[in-house]
Design a protein around this motif. Structure first.
Motif, PDB file in Angstrom:
ATOM      1  N   ARG A   1      16.989  -7.116  23.078  1.00  0.00           N
ATOM      2  CA  ARG A   1      18.253  -7.655  22.648  1.00  0.00           C
ATOM      3  C   ARG A   1      19.028  -7.732  23.803  1.00  0.00           C
ATOM      4  NH1 ARG A   1      18.828  -7.726  17.401  1.00  0.00           N
ATOM      5  NH2 ARG A   1      16.743  -6.873  15.780  1.00  0.00           N
TER       6      ARG A   1
ATOM      7  N   THR B   1      -1.654 -11.860  -1.863  1.00  0.00           N
ATOM      8  CA  THR B   1      -2.003 -10.337  -1.041  1.00  0.00           C
ATOM      9  C   THR B   1      -1.269  -9.209  -1.496  1.00  0.00           C
ATOM     10  OG1 THR B   1      -2.033 -11.764   1.239  1.00  0.00           O
ATOM     11  CG2 THR B   1      -2.213  -8.858   1.276  1.00  0.00           C
TER      12      THR B   1
ATOM     13  N   ALA C   1     -13.695  -6.656   3.398  1.00  0.00           N
ATOM     14  CA  ALA C   1     -12.074  -7.387   2.551  1.00  0.00           C
ATOM     15  C   ALA C   1     -10.955  -8.137   3.839  1.00  0.00           C
ATOM     16  CB  ALA C   1     -11.573  -5.779   1.118  1.00  0.00           C
TER      17      ALA C   1
ATOM     18  N   MET D   1      -6.225  -3.758  -6.270  1.00  0.00           N
ATOM     19  CA  MET D   1      -7.539  -2.915  -5.169  1.00  0.00           C
ATOM     20  C   MET D   1      -6.718  -1.308  -5.732  1.00  0.00           C
ATOM     21  SD  MET D   1      -8.119  -2.358  -1.540  1.00  0.00           S
ATOM     22  CE  MET D   1      -9.438  -4.308  -1.571  1.00  0.00           C
TER      23      MET D   1
ATOM     24  N   HIS E   1       0.754  -1.144   0.254  1.00  0.00           N
ATOM     25  CA  HIS E   1       0.307   0.117   0.077  1.00  0.00           C
ATOM     26  C   HIS E   1       0.642   1.754   0.091  1.00  0.00           C
ATOM     27  CE1 HIS E   1      -2.173   3.520   2.235  1.00  0.00           C
ATOM     28  NE2 HIS E   1      -3.269   2.835   1.729  1.00  0.00           N
TER      29      HIS E   1
ATOM     30  N   LEU F   1      -5.605 -13.806   2.436  1.00  0.00           N
ATOM     31  CA  LEU F   1      -5.895 -12.423   1.103  1.00  0.00           C
ATOM     32  C   LEU F   1      -5.694 -10.850   1.806  1.00  0.00           C
ATOM     33  CD1 LEU F   1      -6.096 -12.109  -2.004  1.00  0.00           C
ATOM     34  CD2 LEU F   1      -8.223 -12.074  -2.142  1.00  0.00           C
ATOM     35  N   PHE F   2      -6.363 -11.119   2.474  1.00  0.00           N
ATOM     36  CA  PHE F   2      -6.117  -9.505   2.965  1.00  0.00           C
ATOM     37  C   PHE F   2      -5.830  -9.626   4.754  1.00  0.00           C
ATOM     38  CE2 PHE F   2      -7.735  -7.290  -0.387  1.00  0.00           C
ATOM     39  CZ  PHE F   2      -6.288  -6.842  -1.489  1.00  0.00           C
TER      40      PHE F   2
ATOM     41  N   PRO G   1      -9.668   2.955   4.487  1.00  0.00           N
ATOM     42  CA  PRO G   1      -9.093   3.354   2.822  1.00  0.00           C
ATOM     43  C   PRO G   1      -8.293   3.230   2.657  1.00  0.00           C
ATOM     44  CG  PRO G   1      -8.719   5.012   4.838  1.00  0.00           C
ATOM     45  CD  PRO G   1      -9.195   4.021   5.458  1.00  0.00           C
ATOM     46  N   GLU G   2      -7.133   2.292   2.720  1.00  0.00           N
ATOM     47  CA  GLU G   2      -5.520   1.007   2.656  1.00  0.00           C
ATOM     48  C   GLU G   2      -6.734  -0.139   1.585  1.00  0.00           C
ATOM     49  OE1 GLU G   2      -6.982   1.896   5.942  1.00  0.00           O
ATOM     50  OE2 GLU G   2      -5.327   3.200   7.015  1.00  0.00           O
ATOM     51  N   ARG G   3      -7.756  -0.032   1.863  1.00  0.00           N
ATOM     52  CA  ARG G   3      -8.575  -1.331   0.790  1.00  0.00           C
ATOM     53  C   ARG G   3      -9.918  -0.529   0.403  1.00  0.00           C
ATOM     54  NH1 ARG G   3      -9.508  -5.144   5.493  1.00  0.00           N
ATOM     55  NH2 ARG G   3      -7.043  -6.109   5.900  1.00  0.00           N
ATOM     56  N   ARG G   4      -9.696   1.058   0.410  1.00  0.00           N
ATOM     57  CA  ARG G   4     -10.640   1.428  -1.040  1.00  0.00           C
ATOM     58  C   ARG G   4     -12.206   0.977  -0.610  1.00  0.00           C
ATOM     59  NH1 ARG G   4      -8.486   2.398  -6.540  1.00  0.00           N
ATOM     60  NH2 ARG G   4      -9.434   4.174  -6.489  1.00  0.00           N
ATOM     61  N   ARG G   5     -12.344   0.676   0.722  1.00  0.00           N
ATOM     62  CA  ARG G   5     -13.982   1.153   1.142  1.00  0.00           C
ATOM     63  C   ARG G   5     -14.618   1.498   2.253  1.00  0.00           C
ATOM     64  NH1 ARG G   5     -15.271  -5.065   0.552  1.00  0.00           N
ATOM     65  NH2 ARG G   5     -13.130  -5.601  -1.278  1.00  0.00           N
TER      66      ARG G   5
ATOM     67  N   ARG H   1      -4.088 -12.000   7.150  1.00  0.00           N
ATOM     68  CA  ARG H   1      -3.239 -13.337   6.780  1.00  0.00           C
ATOM     69  C   ARG H   1      -2.926 -13.980   8.414  1.00  0.00           C
ATOM     70  NH1 ARG H   1      -1.156 -14.201   1.925  1.00  0.00           N
ATOM     71  NH2 ARG H   1      -0.042 -15.303   3.280  1.00  0.00           N
TER      72      ARG H   1
ATOM     73  N   MET I   1      -0.810 -10.978  10.861  1.00  0.00           N
ATOM     74  CA  MET I   1      -0.586 -12.820  10.919  1.00  0.00           C
ATOM     75  C   MET I   1      -1.230 -12.505  13.156  1.00  0.00           C
ATOM     76  SD  MET I   1       3.386 -12.876   8.660  1.00  0.00           S
ATOM     77  CE  MET I   1       4.067 -11.489  10.074  1.00  0.00           C
TER      78      MET I   1
END
Lengths: 73, 355
Positions: free
Chosen positions: B299, A25, B159, A32, A2, B164-165, B61-65, B167, B110
């Motif tokens: 660390r 993905t 989405a 998209m 993105h 797919l999106f 907005p990141e997925r245009r939804r 994960r 994830m």
């Protein structure tokens, strides 16, 4: 993906590196945003377990491809 | 109203079974059968809410939804909600689309988060939400279907499609449904929404991107229960101790929020306020630098002094969401760690607008 696509759309050259487990993905995100031709670099998964020297070695192996994408105009 | 829908799929079926199969074919399911979202049923939900079908609840907005009332209603129908549940679904959707919730994170990561919905105020009893025995289910329609509606909205409107999106590497069963209410009428404690600045008479829903509940079976005395809760919440491997630091670099880790449910008879807690519980846990949910190094959160090699140097895992007492809920049978509790650090996603509370 993105962010790389949007940096590119803003007029700044970008190169995005994904691990190959994320190919579907990455491609879906490019589609998209109407950026199917966005040149993503895929590297072998995983990288999270690499120590710093190994990660550096991986990055150096991709550097030529990154430079090529950034300078391709 | 139905002629104004923007996204209609025309399909036919011969009987109930073929209608269910059609829902699978169209990719609308979370794996379980969905209720066919007929235009009449969706219109009924929208009509109940008093909203317009094209009202925008929020955007991803990141997925245009753009998430509209129409999209939310269709998924609430599919989840098996009743119309009177829909205002809760709308409020939860609005909450998870709030920028500080950062939905793109927990819906793609994830880390495998679910969106926990905690309902407070009069709406709980009006729609029959369960706040007691079998708190996280199964067995109650309102809890089960409101939580499921949120998941279907995530999948179908946002989405967050598994593989797919979305994960998630493992995820947890709360990703099917994850909605509880607080038994606020059965405790002297202030309800969660009052702690978060709302009036007691308001109905609200709080969304929290989170892992699964870990049950804590310590009972008997508040001090012992809190000691056990703190021990569980201090585990390595949760997102409350994430490598790296954003903001306050003096801490060294990225700290997270945590929800705590406490069941039973609240008389056991008569000498404790929720604020005292939060302060105790804020002080005691922590891990040594040595352990954080062993777990590769920090660390470096373990050095002298690292065993005694403790790192708090929660930023502030108010980042501990204390909810009185669960069966009356026992003072069992649960610990629900956040999906990620607070800077990655913060719990959000919104008002449920009951028509």
């Amino acid at each position: 993906m993105h962010d790389g696509i949007h940096v590119e759309k803003a007029g700044l050259p970008s190169a995005t590196i994904c691990t190959d487990r994320f190919i579907p993905t990455a491609n879906a995100m490019a589609k998209m945003w109407g950026a199917e031709d966005y040149p993503t670099i895929f590297t072998q998964h995983p990288i999270e377990n690499l120590d710093r020297p190994a990660l550096r070695e991986r990055a150096e192996g991709l550097a030529t491809e990154v430079v090529a994408i950034l300078t391709s105009g | 109203m139905t002629t104004n829908f923007t996204d209609i799929t025309t399909t036919t079926w011969d009987d109930a079974l073929s209608a269910i199969e059609k829902g699978y074919e169209l990719g609308w399911s979370d794996g379980l059968p969905v209720v066919p979202p007929t235009t009449a049923r969706v219109a009924e939900f929208i009509g109940y809410s008093g909203r317009n079908l094209d009202d925008v609840i929020g955007e991803l907005p990141e997925r245009r939804r753009v998430i509209t009332v129409e999209k939310a209603a269709a998924n609430a129908v599919m989840a098996g909600c009743l119309p009177e549940y829909f205002p809760v679904v709308l409020a939860a959707t609005e909450a998870m689309l709030d920028p500080v919730f950062n939905l793109v994170g927990p819906s793609s990561s994830m880390g495998g988060a679910a969106v926990l919905c905690i309902v407070n105020g009069p709406i709980r009893e009006q729609i029959g939400l369960n706040s007691r025995n079998n708190l996280f289910g199964p067995g109650n329609r309102a809890n089960g279907t409101i939580g499921r509606a949120i998941r279907l909205i995530l999948m179908n409107a946002c989405a967050a499609i598994p593989g797919l999106f979305d994960r998630s590497v493992i995820g947890h069963p709360g990703k099917y449904t994850y909605c509880i209410a607080e038994a606020e009428g059965e405790t002297h404690w202030t309800p969660l929404h009052v702690d978060r600045g709302f009036d007691a008479g308001d109905s609200t829903v709080t969304v929290f991107a989170s892992e699964a509940p870990r049950q804590v079976r310590s009972v008997g005395r508040p001090e012992a229960i809190l000691y056990a809760i703190a021990d569980v919440a201090s585990s390595l491997g949760t997102s409350m101790s994430t490598s790296g630091s954003v903001g306050d670099v003096s801490v060294g880790i990225r700290q997270g929020q945590v929800a705590i449910t406490i069941a039973g008879n609240s008389n056991l807690w008569r000498d404790w306020t929720k604020q005292q519980v939060r302060e105790y846990l804020h002080e005691n949910v922590r891990r040594s630098v040595a352990d954080l190094k062993r777990g590769l959160v920090l660390r470096g090699d373990v050095e002298p002094g690292d065993e005694a140097a403790m790192v708090p895992l929660v930023p502030e007492p108010d980042d501990i969401l204390v909810v009185f809920a669960g069966g009356e049978e026992s003072n069992s509790s649960s610990v629900i760690p956040s999906w990620g650090p607070k800077v990655g996603s913060t719990a959000v509370t919104k008002t449920v607008n009951v028509p």
